[in-house]
Design a protein around this motif. Structure first.
Motif, PDB file in Angstrom:
ATOM      1  N   ILE A 149       1.848  11.442  -3.578  1.00 59.25           N
ATOM      2  CA  ILE A 149       2.971  12.377  -3.591  1.00 59.25           C
ATOM      3  C   ILE A 149       3.146  12.992  -4.975  1.00 59.25           C
ATOM      4  O   ILE A 149       3.439  14.181  -5.103  1.00 59.25           O
ATOM      5  N   ILE A 150       2.934  12.193  -6.019  1.00 60.43           N
ATOM      6  CA  ILE A 150       3.106  12.716  -7.381  1.00 60.43           C
ATOM      7  C   ILE A 150       1.787  13.232  -7.966  1.00 60.43           C
ATOM      8  O   ILE A 150       1.693  13.474  -9.162  1.00 60.43           O
ATOM      9  N   ASN A 151       0.784  13.408  -7.098  1.00 60.08           N
ATOM     10  CA  ASN A 151      -0.509  13.984  -7.488  1.00 60.08           C
ATOM     11  C   ASN A 151      -1.249  13.175  -8.557  1.00 60.08           C
ATOM     12  O   ASN A 151      -1.811  13.731  -9.499  1.00 60.08           O
ATOM     13  N   LYS A 152      -1.243  11.876  -8.397  1.00 61.29           N
ATOM     14  CA  LYS A 152      -2.031  10.993  -9.265  1.00 61.29           C
ATOM     15  C   LYS A 152      -3.203  10.439  -8.455  1.00 61.29           C
ATOM     16  O   LYS A 152      -3.168  10.392  -7.230  1.00 61.29           O
ATOM     17  N   LYS A 153      -4.222  10.016  -9.146  1.00 63.67           N
ATOM     18  CA  LYS A 153      -5.404   9.442  -8.494  1.00 63.67           C
ATOM     19  C   LYS A 153      -5.071   8.074  -7.907  1.00 63.67           C
ATOM     20  O   LYS A 153      -4.222   7.344  -8.424  1.00 63.67           O
ATOM     21  N   ASP A 154      -5.766   7.717  -6.830  1.00 58.05           N
ATOM     22  CA  ASP A 154      -5.513   6.443  -6.154  1.00 58.05           C
ATOM     23  C   ASP A 154      -5.831   5.238  -7.029  1.00 58.05           C
ATOM     24  O   ASP A 154      -5.274   4.171  -6.839  1.00 58.05           O
ATOM     25  N   TRP A 155      -6.729   5.380  -7.975  1.00 61.23           N
ATOM     26  CA  TRP A 155      -7.108   4.227  -8.791  1.00 61.23           C
ATOM     27  C   TRP A 155      -5.972   3.735  -9.679  1.00 61.23           C
ATOM     28  O   TRP A 155      -6.022   2.610 -10.172  1.00 61.23           O
ATOM     29  N   ALA A 215       4.627   0.808 -14.903  1.00 59.10           N
ATOM     30  CA  ALA A 215       4.055   1.796 -13.983  1.00 59.10           C
ATOM     31  C   ALA A 215       5.103   2.276 -12.988  1.00 59.10           C
ATOM     32  O   ALA A 215       5.193   3.478 -12.705  1.00 59.10           O
ATOM     33  N   TYR A 216       5.893   1.356 -12.447  1.00 57.36           N
ATOM     34  CA  TYR A 216       6.946   1.756 -11.515  1.00 57.36           C
ATOM     35  C   TYR A 216       7.923   2.722 -12.177  1.00 57.36           C
ATOM     36  O   TYR A 216       8.288   3.742 -11.589  1.00 57.36           O
ATOM     37  N   VAL A 217       8.347   2.422 -13.376  1.00 50.74           N
ATOM     38  CA  VAL A 217       9.293   3.290 -14.073  1.00 50.74           C
ATOM     39  C   VAL A 217       8.679   4.665 -14.311  1.00 50.74           C
ATOM     40  O   VAL A 217       9.303   5.698 -14.037  1.00 50.74           O
ATOM     41  N   VAL A 218       7.457   4.697 -14.800  1.00 47.27           N
ATOM     42  CA  VAL A 218       6.797   5.973 -15.098  1.00 47.27           C
ATOM     43  C   VAL A 218       6.568   6.782 -13.821  1.00 47.27           C
ATOM     44  O   VAL A 218       6.894   7.973 -13.758  1.00 47.27           O
ATOM     45  N   PHE A 219       6.038   6.146 -12.784  1.00 49.59           N
ATOM     46  CA  PHE A 219       5.703   6.882 -11.567  1.00 49.59           C
ATOM     47  C   PHE A 219       6.949   7.294 -10.789  1.00 49.59           C
ATOM     48  O   PHE A 219       6.985   8.385 -10.217  1.00 49.59           O
ATOM     49  N   LEU A 247       0.810  -1.217   0.000  1.00 48.22           N
ATOM     50  CA  LEU A 247       0.000   0.000   0.000  1.00 48.22           C
ATOM     51  C   LEU A 247       0.845   1.269   0.000  1.00 48.22           C
ATOM     52  O   LEU A 247       0.309   2.368  -0.145  1.00 48.22           O
ATOM     53  N   GLN A 248       2.151   1.120   0.150  1.00 45.44           N
ATOM     54  CA  GLN A 248       3.053   2.275   0.018  1.00 45.44           C
ATOM     55  C   GLN A 248       2.894   2.933  -1.342  1.00 45.44           C
ATOM     56  O   GLN A 248       3.098   4.135  -1.492  1.00 45.44           O
ATOM     57  N   ASN A 249       2.504   2.149  -2.317  1.00 46.83           N
ATOM     58  CA  ASN A 249       2.323   2.689  -3.666  1.00 46.83           C
ATOM     59  C   ASN A 249       1.221   3.738  -3.727  1.00 46.83           C
ATOM     60  O   ASN A 249       1.275   4.647  -4.553  1.00 46.83           O
ATOM     61  N   ILE A 250       0.234   3.630  -2.852  1.00 45.30           N
ATOM     62  CA  ILE A 250      -0.813   4.653  -2.811  1.00 45.30           C
ATOM     63  C   ILE A 250      -0.213   5.984  -2.379  1.00 45.30           C
ATOM     64  O   ILE A 250      -0.533   7.030  -2.949  1.00 45.30           O
ATOM     65  N   LEU A 251       0.676   5.948  -1.407  1.00 42.90           N
ATOM     66  CA  LEU A 251       1.336   7.192  -0.998  1.00 42.90           C
ATOM     67  C   LEU A 251       2.213   7.734  -2.116  1.00 42.90           C
ATOM     68  O   LEU A 251       2.279   8.948  -2.322  1.00 42.90           O
ATOM     69  N   LEU A 252       2.895   6.854  -2.833  1.00 38.76           N
ATOM     70  CA  LEU A 252       3.690   7.297  -3.977  1.00 38.76           C
ATOM     71  C   LEU A 252       2.800   8.043  -4.959  1.00 38.76           C
ATOM     72  O   LEU A 252       3.155   9.136  -5.428  1.00 38.76           O
ATOM     73  N   LEU A 253       1.644   7.501  -5.255  1.00 38.44           N
ATOM     74  CA  LEU A 253       0.718   8.142  -6.186  1.00 38.44           C
ATOM     75  C   LEU A 253       0.222   9.482  -5.649  1.00 38.44           C
ATOM     76  O   LEU A 253       0.092  10.450  -6.400  1.00 38.44           O
TER      77      LEU A 253
END
Length: 115
Positions: free
Chosen positions: A51-57, A71-75, A43-49
């Motif tokens: 932080i970079i102002n992306k939607k949780d979905w 996705a990891y590379v892009v985000f 669920l750390q990935n939700i925080l990553l999203l």
């Protein structure tokens, strides 16, 4: 064989602790809700999203094989760009695991401005 398993466990624990501290610190600095997600590995990935102002979905992308690597590379590229890391450092941080861990610590604890 046991040596390699122990080494992998140490690497996993170090990565978990490092990422948890980094995401918790950044979520705290950015006043994001649910900072505790930093301590739940996937669920750390939700925080990553967040932080970079992306939607949780967008989290769904991390569940799809092959797409999750892209996705990891892009985000993470977006994450590092937000903190003004130079392009070579972004590439090294994504490809070379220890450099990525050090870059994350540097961003969380020493770099204060967002671009």
């Amino acid at each position: 064989m046991g040596y390699y398993i122990n080494l992998l466990i140490v690497i996993f624990v170090f990565t978990y602790i490092n990422q948890s501290l980094v995401f918790f610190k950044l979520a705290n600095d950015l006043n994001l809700m649910n900072r505790w997600l930093a301590f739940i590995p996937f669920l750390q990935n939700i925080l990553l999203l967040r932080i970079i102002n992306k939607k949780d979905w967008y989290f769904i992308l991390f569940l799809v094989p092959v797409v999750n690597v892209i996705a990891y590379v892009v985000f993470y590229t977006k994450f590092y760009e937000m903190f003004d890391l130079s392009f070579p450092w972004i590439i090294f941080s994504i490809i070379i695991w220890p450099i990525g861990q050090i870059s994350n610590l540097y961003i969380a604890f020493f770099k204060k401005e967002l671009s």
